[in-house]
Design a protein around this motif. Structure first.
Motif, short mmCIF file in Angstrom:
data_model
loop_
_atom_site.label_atom_id
_atom_site.label_comp_id
_atom_site.label_asym_id
_atom_site.label_seq_id
_atom_site.Cartn_x
_atom_site.Cartn_y
_atom_site.Cartn_z
N ILE A 184 82.39 53.99 46.19
CA ILE A 184 83.53 54.94 46.79
C ILE A 184 83.86 56.10 45.66
O ILE A 184 84.16 57.20 46.57
CB ILE A 184 84.81 54.00 47.25
CG1 ILE A 184 85.51 55.07 48.29
CG2 ILE A 184 85.66 53.81 46.32
CD1 ILE A 184 86.88 54.20 48.98
N GLY B 255 83.92 67.90 58.99
CA GLY B 255 85.08 68.22 59.44
C GLY B 255 85.88 66.86 59.37
O GLY B 255 87.09 66.60 59.94
N PHE B 256 85.32 65.97 58.69
CA PHE B 256 86.08 64.48 58.51
C PHE B 256 86.33 64.13 57.20
O PHE B 256 85.58 64.60 56.23
CB PHE B 256 85.30 63.45 59.24
CG PHE B 256 85.14 63.25 60.66
CD1 PHE B 256 86.31 62.64 61.43
CD2 PHE B 256 84.16 64.00 61.60
CE1 PHE B 256 86.30 62.69 62.99
CE2 PHE B 256 84.33 64.21 63.02
CZ PHE B 256 85.19 63.38 63.34
N PRO B 257 87.37 63.26 56.80
CA PRO B 257 87.56 62.88 55.64
C PRO B 257 86.48 62.04 55.07
O PRO B 257 85.78 61.31 55.68
CB PRO B 257 88.80 62.02 55.59
CG PRO B 257 89.49 62.26 57.02
CD PRO B 257 88.47 62.72 58.04
N GLY C 205 80.78 50.38 49.88
CA GLY C 205 81.81 50.94 50.82
C GLY C 205 83.19 50.78 50.03
O GLY C 205 83.58 51.63 49.63
N ILE D 207 86.03 59.89 52.59
CA ILE D 207 85.71 58.48 52.41
C ILE D 207 85.99 57.73 54.02
O ILE D 207 85.41 56.53 53.82
CB ILE D 207 86.86 58.04 51.46
CG1 ILE D 207 88.21 58.38 51.70
CG2 ILE D 207 86.61 58.35 50.00
CD1 ILE D 207 89.32 57.39 51.01
N TYR D 208 86.44 58.30 54.90
CA TYR D 208 86.34 57.77 56.04
C TYR D 208 84.75 57.70 56.56
O TYR D 208 84.32 56.73 57.06
CB TYR D 208 87.27 58.45 57.22
CG TYR D 208 87.46 57.79 58.53
CD1 TYR D 208 88.13 56.47 58.80
CD2 TYR D 208 86.66 58.40 59.80
CE1 TYR D 208 88.13 56.14 59.81
CE2 TYR D 208 86.80 57.53 60.70
CZ TYR D 208 87.25 56.53 61.04
OH TYR D 208 87.50 55.92 62.05
N PRO E 232 86.50 67.66 52.90
CA PRO E 232 85.87 67.27 54.18
C PRO E 232 84.26 67.13 54.06
O PRO E 232 83.63 68.05 53.72
CB PRO E 232 86.59 68.04 55.47
CG PRO E 232 86.83 69.43 54.89
CD PRO E 232 87.20 68.86 53.40
N ASN F 183 84.95 60.25 46.24
CA ASN F 183 86.26 60.27 46.22
C ASN F 183 86.74 61.84 46.21
O ASN F 183 87.25 62.24 44.92
CB ASN F 183 86.81 59.60 44.99
CG ASN F 183 88.33 58.96 45.24
OD1 ASN F 183 88.92 59.06 46.24
ND2 ASN F 183 88.83 58.72 44.16
N SER F 184 86.85 62.41 47.07
CA SER F 184 87.42 63.99 47.22
C SER F 184 88.06 64.04 48.17
O SER F 184 87.83 63.55 49.62
CB SER F 184 86.21 64.80 46.98
OG SER F 184 86.41 66.00 47.21
N ALA F 185 88.94 65.18 48.31
CA ALA F 185 89.74 65.46 49.54
C ALA F 185 89.14 66.49 50.46
O ALA F 185 89.50 66.78 51.27
CB ALA F 185 91.11 66.12 48.89
N TRP G 6 82.22 57.90 54.73
CA TRP G 6 81.71 56.85 53.69
C TRP G 6 82.03 55.36 54.21
O TRP G 6 80.91 54.54 54.53
CB TRP G 6 82.15 57.10 52.42
CG TRP G 6 81.76 56.15 51.35
CD1 TRP G 6 82.07 55.17 50.52
CD2 TRP G 6 80.39 56.54 50.44
NE1 TRP G 6 81.21 54.67 49.59
CE2 TRP G 6 80.20 55.62 49.62
CE3 TRP G 6 79.36 57.70 51.09
CZ2 TRP G 6 78.99 55.61 48.51
CZ3 TRP G 6 78.23 57.42 49.93
CH2 TRP G 6 78.07 56.46 49.03
N GLY G 7 82.99 55.01 54.75
CA GLY G 7 83.33 53.75 55.25
C GLY G 7 82.55 53.59 56.53
O GLY G 7 81.80 52.28 56.66
N LEU G 8 82.44 54.47 57.50
CA LEU G 8 81.63 54.41 58.72
C LEU G 8 80.16 54.20 58.34
O LEU G 8 79.52 53.23 59.01
CB LEU G 8 81.78 55.33 59.64
CG LEU G 8 82.97 55.91 60.24
CD1 LEU G 8 83.09 57.08 61.13
CD2 LEU G 8 83.43 54.60 61.16
#
Lengths: 681, 78
Positions: free
Chosen positions: B34, B45-47, B29, B49-50, B42, B38-40, B52-54
């Motif tokens: 991470i 439709g979501f970032p 995490g 890394i967000y 989506p 680590n890419s911009a 990934w965090g979830l």
């Protein structure tokens, strides 16, 4: 760690916050007044239910049930960082800081793994403070107890001062200007900062003094519930305001710059090594701080802590990752960040860069030191030339290129030609070329600043909530916004009360009882604790209010020093971890090892933190300290980790080696601890 | 092997998996894991890394609840 900074910077974001709060009318006043009255009633109820004796005053008779225990542990863990600093960090750094939330389940696990054993030992041997347990286990009631007390005070003190200051700061935002209080015989005029910090300090001091831990825990229950709902509601409101999670997610991906969507964030200051060590050591370090430790003693049993651990991990993490962190992302959509690339260049003393009095397309401004030429567009692009007006031998001028949010950072060639027309000076032309090259190179990281309407990252929640909610949800939005603002006050009070109460216990048990009057009765020790609470509150209040005075601040900047201490608070308390792990799980360490490790760890944490820099500067920066500072600076900038790691790197080896070389002073106690942990909870 | 020894062994094994899951969640995490996402770009439709965090938040949560139900026993020993 971030808490103190968030409060200090919020203080500087005046205009934007005040204008956004004015739309809420008198709502915050009524909610805040009701909240403060409720706290006093709960304090009184705690006093009515209290019994005589130290255990009751400091540990609520070791009888706290699962609901009160869970929420008071959560409320103590929360500080104003939860509502100001965390969304501010997401606003500044981007999505990556939302992963900071992953530290919370680790802290939750500690509630049971560490807490249940602390509870068992506390119940069997009658411990009240962390120092009681550590000193008794290792058989060192002098130096080791004093070192543990110092570690506790290093954690507690800055938190108390800064939370009282936050009351003043929030009051300044909610009720700006001066207020007249009619005392009957005299009319008193006070500023909103002094009024807010005094009210927060007085109410907090009163309910701790009368009811002790019971009142603190009951008020924490209200404050904790306010905080949880404030964090969750603020995040969920963003989903609604942006037409659902799917649309919110799509807009974030489309409208945020790439650095906001990746690690190490917009400033580049958050590599995974820092994020990982904050999540691992910051979380556990904050669970062995004195106020939490005493909450483990105060629980009614290990079953209570078991439930508390799960509630903590589930509820609190959701509050962060599904709640308040979303405010930071919404903030970037509503108030895009400013990014700036800059180039400096030298010009000789006798030369002027721009001869003309005015240039088409550029605005000119001037102050005592600089003449500035500014070019800007409606969509947020800005070019600036800043030329010094002083007559130094070599003068430094700067050119900067600024854009907002996810806008294309490239400087267009047409614009570059237009800027070059300002001056024919070769140094200026070369600087423009370098600036254009930087803008075309994504690996060149720009500096970051908050949107002009926000001014400061840490006020993003206040600005978004107070501006967005009333517009989207009408009167209901205004009520929710006011509640969230009161939740910020609750966050400060719940941290201040727990720490003040812990400070009194540490001062009484570990210092007064140990070194000043060992034969004092329990009743006397409780009164000494109450006096300590009053003295600490008044001193903190004096420091906070006098810290506002420019004249005082120019001579003794106490608040700046305390703020620096606050930045290191968790790193200091984490130095108790080797001792905690040894006492509770390994039981191979000795008093000499514990003293050596703890002293070495505290010293290393101090040297690697900002306080050492302040000390070196205060001593006139002698060569030896400057050399140490340079070496430490090089190390800490190369290896980016949480401050506690540097202390632990020194602490653990000293603890292990000295423990191998010496013998435990009381082997019987080691056996008793092992039996205690093996017993039924 | 008597039943209490057997129960202790089962609990020890479960404790190991709880510790391993938490360490894995930390490393994947907020840790070096991470960098895998680590890419911009989506995901759904979501970032990236967000999400990934979830995901690792869910792993941590399931682990804590599992420990609560099957590993932690306040009546038991170490």
């Amino acid at each position: 760690m971030f808490d103190i900074q968030s409060l200090l910077t919020l203080a500087q974001a005046d205009g934007a916050v005040e204008s956004s709060l004015s739309g809420l009318g008198r709502m915050p006043v009524y909610i805040l007044a009701g909240y403060l009255v409720l706290l006093l009633i709960l304090g009184l109820a705690g006093w009515i239910k209290s019994k005589r004796g130290e255990e009751d005053y400091y540990l609520a008779g070791r009888s706290q049930g699962w609901l009160v225990s869970s929420v008071t542990i959560m409320a103590t863990f929360f500080s104003s960082f939860a509502l100001l600093g965390a969304p501010g960090m997401v606003y500044r750094e981007g999505v990556m800081f939302a992963l900071f939330s992953l530290n919370v389940p680790i802290a939750g696990l500690s509630v049971y793994l560490i807490g249940s054993r602390i509870w068992k030992a506390g119940r069997r041997f009658g411990y009240v403070t962390p120092g009681d347990m550590v000193a008794d286990y290792y058989g060192s009631h002098g130096l080791l107890k004093l070192l543990v007390a110092i570690t506790c005070v290093l954690y507690v003190l800055p938190y108390v001062v800064m939370q009282i200051q936050s009351g003043g700061i929030l009051s300044e935002k909610l009720f700006p200007g001066e207020h007249t209080i009619d005392l009957g015989f005299q009319q008193l005029t006070v500023g909103s900062f002094a009024l807010g910090s005094t009210v927060l300090a007085a109410v907090t001091m009163l309910y701790i003094m009368v009811g002790g831990m019971r009142s603190v825990a009951w008020t924490d229950l209200i404050q904790g519930l306010l905080l949880i709902s404030g964090m969750l509601v603020s995040g969920m409101a963003m989903f609604l305001a942006f037409d659902g999670p799917a649309n919110f997610g799509q807009r974030i991906c489309a409208e945020l710059p790439d650095n906001s969507l990746t690690i190490p964030g917009n400033t580049g200051g958050w590599p995974w090594s820092l994020l990982l060590t904050v999540c691992a050591f910051g979380s556990i370090g904050s669970m062995v701080q004195p106020a939490q430790w005493m909450r483990f003693y105060a629980a009614s049993g290990t079953r209570t802590l078991k439930r508390g651990a799960v509630i903590f991990a589930v509820v609190l993490t959701s509050c962060f990752i599904l709640g308040v962190m979303l405010i930071g992302l919404a903030g970037q959509l509503l108030y895009p960040l400013n990014f700036t690339l800059q180039e400096s260049f030298e010009i000789p003393a006798d030369q002027i860069l721009v001869e003309a009095d005015s240039v088409a397309g550029f605005e000119q401004s001037m102050n005592a030191e600089h003449r500035t030429w500014t070019w800007q567009t409606d969509d947020g692009y800005q070019f600036q030339l800043q030329e010094p007006t002083t007559n130094a031998e070599q003068r430094s001028a700067t050119v900067s290129w600024n854009w907002m949010g996810a806008a294309d950072r490239n400087m267009p060639s047409t614009a570059q030609s237009e800027f070059s027309e300002l001056s024919s000076h070769p140094n200026f032309r070369r600087a423009i070329d370098r600036l254009a090259a930087q803008s075309a190179d994504p690996s060149q990281r720009p500096s970051v600043a908050a949107h002009a309407d926000v001014k400061d990252y840490n006020s993003i929640l206040v600005v978004v909530v107070s501006q967005k909610l009333p517009v989207v949800f009408g009167q209901l939005g205004a009520i929710v916004a006011a509640l969230i603002l009161v939740a910020i006050m609750a966050a400060s009070m719940s941290t201040a009360d727990s720490n003040l109460h812990a400070l009194a216990a540490v001062g009484t048990r570990d210092v007064y009882d140990q070194f000043i009057q060992p034969d004092a009765s329990q009743g006397r020790r409780v009164w000494v604790g109450r006096i300590l609470i009053a003295v600490a509150t008044v001193l903190a209040l004096i420091a906070v209010i006098s810290g506002q005075d420019e004249q005082v601040r120019s001579q003794y900047d106490i608040i700046a020093m305390i703020a620096q201490m606050g930045l290191m608070a968790i790193a200091f308390s984490a130095q108790l971890l080797p001792v905690v792990v040894d006492m509770l799980f390994i039981r191979k360490g000795t008093a000499v090892g514990a003293i050596g490790g703890l002293a070495g760890g505290l010293l290393a944490t101090f040297v690697c933190g900002p306080l050492f820099k302040m000390l070196a500067s205060a001593l006139g920066s002698p060569q030896v300290l400057t050399d140490v500072l340079n070496a430490v600076g090089q190390l800490t900038s190369t290896v980016k980790v949480h401050g506690s790691v540097w202390g632990l790197v020194v602490n653990v080896p000293i603890f292990v080696v000295l423990s191998l070389l010496t013998r435990h002073r009381n082997p019987g106690r080691v056996r008793e601890f092992a039996e205690t942990f093996a017993s039924r909870g | 092997m008597n039943s209490s020894t057997s129960a202790r062994n089962v609990r020890r094994r479960r404790s190991f998996w709880v510790a391993a899951s938490i360490i894995l969640a930390l490393l994947m995490g907020p840790g070096p894991g991470i960098l895998l996402v680590n890419s911009a770009k989506p995901i759904w439709g979501f970032p990236a890394i967000y999400l990934w965090g979830l995901l690792w938040y869910a792993v941590e949560l399931v682990t804590v609840v599992y420990a609560f139900l099957f590993v932690w026993d306040e009546n038991d020993s170490e």
